[in-house]
Enzyme design. Structure first.
Site, PDB file in Angstrom:
ATOM      1  N   SER A  40       0.819  -1.224   0.000  1.00 49.73           N
ATOM      2  CA  SER A  40       0.000   0.000   0.000  1.00 49.73           C
ATOM      3  C   SER A  40       0.842   1.258   0.000  1.00 49.73           C
ATOM      4  O   SER A  40       1.616   1.490   0.922  1.00 49.73           O
ATOM      5  CB  SER A  40      -0.841   0.080   1.279  1.00 49.73           C
ATOM      6  OG  SER A  40      -1.870  -0.824   1.261  1.00 49.73           O
ATOM      7  N   HIS A  56      -3.832   0.536  -5.007  1.00 54.88           N
ATOM      8  CA  HIS A  56      -3.104  -0.644  -5.463  1.00 54.88           C
ATOM      9  C   HIS A  56      -3.205  -0.753  -6.985  1.00 54.88           C
ATOM     10  O   HIS A  56      -4.225  -1.171  -7.512  1.00 54.88           O
ATOM     11  CB  HIS A  56      -3.689  -1.921  -4.852  1.00 54.88           C
ATOM     12  CG  HIS A  56      -3.332  -2.105  -3.422  1.00 54.88           C
ATOM     13  ND1 HIS A  56      -2.340  -2.957  -3.011  1.00 54.88           N
ATOM     14  CD2 HIS A  56      -3.819  -1.538  -2.311  1.00 54.88           C
ATOM     15  CE1 HIS A  56      -2.249  -2.910  -1.685  1.00 54.88           C
ATOM     16  NE2 HIS A  56      -3.130  -2.057  -1.238  1.00 54.88           N
ATOM     17  N   HIS A  95      -5.595  -9.229  -2.100  1.00 47.44           N
ATOM     18  CA  HIS A  95      -5.683  -9.648  -0.700  1.00 47.44           C
ATOM     19  C   HIS A  95      -6.798 -10.672  -0.523  1.00 47.44           C
ATOM     20  O   HIS A  95      -7.783 -10.678  -1.264  1.00 47.44           O
ATOM     21  CB  HIS A  95      -5.988  -8.449   0.194  1.00 47.44           C
ATOM     22  CG  HIS A  95      -4.977  -7.349   0.097  1.00 47.44           C
ATOM     23  ND1 HIS A  95      -4.982  -6.437  -0.928  1.00 47.44           N
ATOM     24  CD2 HIS A  95      -3.924  -7.029   0.885  1.00 47.44           C
ATOM     25  CE1 HIS A  95      -3.974  -5.594  -0.769  1.00 47.44           C
ATOM     26  NE2 HIS A  95      -3.306  -5.932   0.325  1.00 47.44           N
ATOM     27  N   TYR A 122      -8.994 -10.602   1.792  1.00 50.06           N
ATOM     28  CA  TYR A 122     -10.255  -9.947   2.160  1.00 50.06           C
ATOM     29  C   TYR A 122     -11.042  -9.429   0.955  1.00 50.06           C
ATOM     30  O   TYR A 122     -12.207  -9.062   1.085  1.00 50.06           O
ATOM     31  CB  TYR A 122     -10.014  -8.800   3.170  1.00 50.06           C
ATOM     32  CG  TYR A 122      -9.151  -7.673   2.651  1.00 50.06           C
ATOM     33  CD1 TYR A 122      -9.612  -6.777   1.693  1.00 50.06           C
ATOM     34  CD2 TYR A 122      -7.861  -7.505   3.134  1.00 50.06           C
ATOM     35  CE1 TYR A 122      -8.815  -5.759   1.215  1.00 50.06           C
ATOM     36  CE2 TYR A 122      -7.046  -6.488   2.668  1.00 50.06           C
ATOM     37  CZ  TYR A 122      -7.532  -5.613   1.701  1.00 50.06           C
ATOM     38  OH  TYR A 122      -6.724  -4.628   1.230  1.00 50.06           O
ATOM     39  N   GLU A 123     -10.391  -9.394  -0.197  1.00 46.77           N
ATOM     40  CA  GLU A 123     -11.127  -8.950  -1.392  1.00 46.77           C
ATOM     41  C   GLU A 123     -12.074 -10.036  -1.893  1.00 46.77           C
ATOM     42  O   GLU A 123     -12.841  -9.815  -2.825  1.00 46.77           O
ATOM     43  CB  GLU A 123     -10.142  -8.552  -2.498  1.00 46.77           C
ATOM     44  CG  GLU A 123      -9.347  -7.293  -2.159  1.00 46.77           C
ATOM     45  CD  GLU A 123      -8.316  -6.948  -3.219  1.00 46.77           C
ATOM     46  OE1 GLU A 123      -8.726  -6.510  -4.303  1.00 46.77           O
ATOM     47  OE2 GLU A 123      -7.117  -7.128  -2.957  1.00 46.77           O
ATOM     48  N   ALA A 150       2.295  -2.261   4.289  1.00 45.78           N
ATOM     49  CA  ALA A 150       2.005  -1.268   5.317  1.00 45.78           C
ATOM     50  C   ALA A 150       1.362  -2.019   6.470  1.00 45.78           C
ATOM     51  O   ALA A 150       0.567  -2.935   6.249  1.00 45.78           O
ATOM     52  CB  ALA A 150       1.064  -0.206   4.770  1.00 45.78           C
ATOM     53  N   MET A 167      -2.702  -7.291   6.781  1.00 43.81           N
ATOM     54  CA  MET A 167      -3.672  -8.180   6.128  1.00 43.81           C
ATOM     55  C   MET A 167      -3.102  -8.827   4.876  1.00 43.81           C
ATOM     56  O   MET A 167      -3.861  -9.255   3.999  1.00 43.81           O
ATOM     57  CB  MET A 167      -4.930  -7.383   5.757  1.00 43.81           C
ATOM     58  CG  MET A 167      -5.529  -6.588   6.906  1.00 43.81           C
ATOM     59  SD  MET A 167      -6.826  -5.478   6.324  1.00 43.81           S
ATOM     60  CE  MET A 167      -7.073  -4.446   7.777  1.00 43.81           C
ATOM     61  N   SER A 168      -1.783  -8.904   4.772  1.00 43.65           N
ATOM     62  CA  SER A 168      -1.190  -9.444   3.536  1.00 43.65           C
ATOM     63  C   SER A 168       0.063 -10.260   3.872  1.00 43.65           C
ATOM     64  O   SER A 168       0.237 -10.700   4.997  1.00 43.65           O
ATOM     65  CB  SER A 168      -0.831  -8.289   2.595  1.00 43.65           C
ATOM     66  OG  SER A 168       0.242  -7.542   3.121  1.00 43.65           O
ATOM     67  N   ASN A 199       0.855   3.413  10.872  1.00 43.27           N
ATOM     68  CA  ASN A 199       0.026   3.934  11.984  1.00 43.27           C
ATOM     69  C   ASN A 199       0.283   3.095  13.220  1.00 43.27           C
ATOM     70  O   ASN A 199       0.757   1.962  13.115  1.00 43.27           O
ATOM     71  CB  ASN A 199      -1.461   3.828  11.599  1.00 43.27           C
ATOM     72  CG  ASN A 199      -1.854   2.403  11.238  1.00 43.27           C
ATOM     73  OD1 ASN A 199      -1.626   1.964  10.103  1.00 43.27           O
ATOM     74  ND2 ASN A 199      -2.402   1.670  12.178  1.00 43.27           N
ATOM     75  N   HIS A 205      -8.015   3.987   5.937  1.00 46.60           N
ATOM     76  CA  HIS A 205      -7.145   3.637   4.814  1.00 46.60           C
ATOM     77  C   HIS A 205      -6.457   4.892   4.280  1.00 46.60           C
ATOM     78  O   HIS A 205      -5.315   4.848   3.836  1.00 46.60           O
ATOM     79  CB  HIS A 205      -7.966   2.947   3.718  1.00 46.60           C
ATOM     80  CG  HIS A 205      -7.154   2.531   2.526  1.00 46.60           C
ATOM     81  ND1 HIS A 205      -6.088   1.650   2.617  1.00 46.60           N
ATOM     82  CD2 HIS A 205      -7.230   2.883   1.220  1.00 46.60           C
ATOM     83  CE1 HIS A 205      -5.566   1.482   1.410  1.00 46.60           C
ATOM     84  NE2 HIS A 205      -6.232   2.220   0.544  1.00 46.60           N
TER      85      HIS A 205
HETATM   86  N1  HPA Z   1      -4.078  -3.066  11.003  1.00 49.68           N
HETATM   87  C1  HPA Z   1      -4.115  -3.953   9.981  1.00 49.68           C
HETATM   88  N2  HPA Z   1      -3.608  -3.705   8.791  1.00 49.68           N
HETATM   89  C2  HPA Z   1      -3.011  -2.530   8.591  1.00 49.68           C
HETATM   90  C3  HPA Z   1      -2.924  -1.562   9.593  1.00 49.68           C
HETATM   91  C4  HPA Z   1      -3.489  -1.850  10.866  1.00 49.68           C
HETATM   92  O1  HPA Z   1      -3.454  -1.039  11.826  1.00 49.68           O
HETATM   93  N3  HPA Z   1      -2.260  -0.501   9.066  1.00 49.68           N
HETATM   94  C5  HPA Z   1      -1.968  -0.820   7.781  1.00 49.68           C
HETATM   95  N4  HPA Z   1      -2.415  -2.051   7.487  1.00 49.68           N
END
Ligand code: HPA
Length: 281
Positions: free
Chosen positions: A31, A62, A86, A88-89, A116, A214-215, A238, A250
């Site tokens: 990301s 993406h 991903h 989740y998609e 990320a 998530m990847s 973050n 996001h």
């Molecule tokens: N959680 C899950 N996936 C993420 C996060 C998060 O805080 N930041 C970027 N991808």
């Protein structure tokens, strides 16, 4: 397997058409880390939509492009995947690892994965980079479930040293040259697409995770299955939920990644050169 071979042969003809040397390294960009691709010398750009059965990403930020790039310091070619799909998609785990497996069929030996992630370790700040030392698969599934693909590797692959120490040392070397102090830690993958609750983040900390995303884990599993050397880095976009006052979005993840793109790009470029310059043993 038929579909994988088909996708591989489509890419192979495009590479041969231009008389390019087939790369042995792949870097997948997470990301908001796409600037690295923009700054690279691109010899061939293939939109995923032009490769048979390559799944297209549905997430903003993406892009879906496979790029054959040249590293001018070592003179060697490498692959860039700009954009990934991903779990989740709604894709199956098999589909998530399809692009990587296609490139495995085309002969890659090394895989660099970037993403990320949310920082769980309290010593991490937004903007940090974390070398992935190890991972925890909490996605509730695994890309190797089903009949084993013996062409790739064994039924029960060893995961005791999933992430290359040798490549981590080269990453440190590049980071030092760029004045970056890298963090190091364990990446934990959840399915998403929700960000975590603060209670989940406390649980993940107890489980031994330093960053959450998530990847990455599916691809790393498929790569290790096939005996590929893997190196990974997380951009801490973050602090994880509950560790800062801000709600997660996001947009925040993408904005923070955009701020770090230039530095990330320079640091990764040098790292890739160091890896490619290494004498093959
Ligand atoms: N959680 C899950 N996936 C993420 C996060 C998060 O805080 N930041 C970027 N991808």
């Amino acid at each position: 397997m038929e579909k994988l071979k088909n996708a591989a042969s489509c890419i192979r003809s495009l590479v041969e058409e231009k008389n390019l040397k087939m790369p042995e390294l792949l870097i997948t960009l997470g990301s908001g880390l796409g600037a690295f691709a923009e700054n690279a010398e691109q010899l061939l750009v293939i939109p995923y939509s032009e490769i048979p059965d390559f799944p297209a990403s549905t997430v903003a930020g993406h892009k879906g492009r496979l790029i054959l790039a040249k590293d001018n310091d070592s003179g060697r070619n490498f692959w860039i995947m700009q954009g990934r799909i991903h779990y989740y998609e709604g894709y199956s785990m098999q589909e998530v690892v399809f692009p990587l497996r296609t490139l495995i069929l085309l002969g890659i030996r090394k895989f660099v994965v970037t993403n990320a992630a949310g920082g769980i370790n309290r010593n991490f700040d937004a903007g940090d980079f974390m070398i992935i030392r190890d991972h925890i698969n909490l996605m509730g599934t695994n890309p190797l479930i089903g009949k084993n693909k013996d062409d790739f590797g064994p039924r029960f692959p060893d995961m005791s040293s999933a992430y290359s120490r040798k490549m981590a040392i080269l990453m440190q070397k590049s980071a030092m040259e760029h004045g970056i102090s890298l963090k190091e830690g364990v990446y934990i993958a959840l399915s998403g697409p929700t960000y975590e609750t603060p209670a989940e983040v406390r649980m993940l900390a107890t489980l031994g995770a330093d960053a959450v995303g998530m990847s990455t884990v599916p691809e790393v599993i498929a790569a290790k299955h096939a005996g590929i050397e893997v190196s990974g880095i997380s951009f801490i976009s973050n602090k994880a939920a509950g560790l800062s006052l801000n709600p997660l979005s996001h947009e925040e993840v993408s904005e923070n990644a955009a701020k770090a793109e230039k530095l990330f790009s320079a640091f990764m470029k040098r790292f890739i050169s160091l890896v490619l310059e290494e004498k093959d043993e």
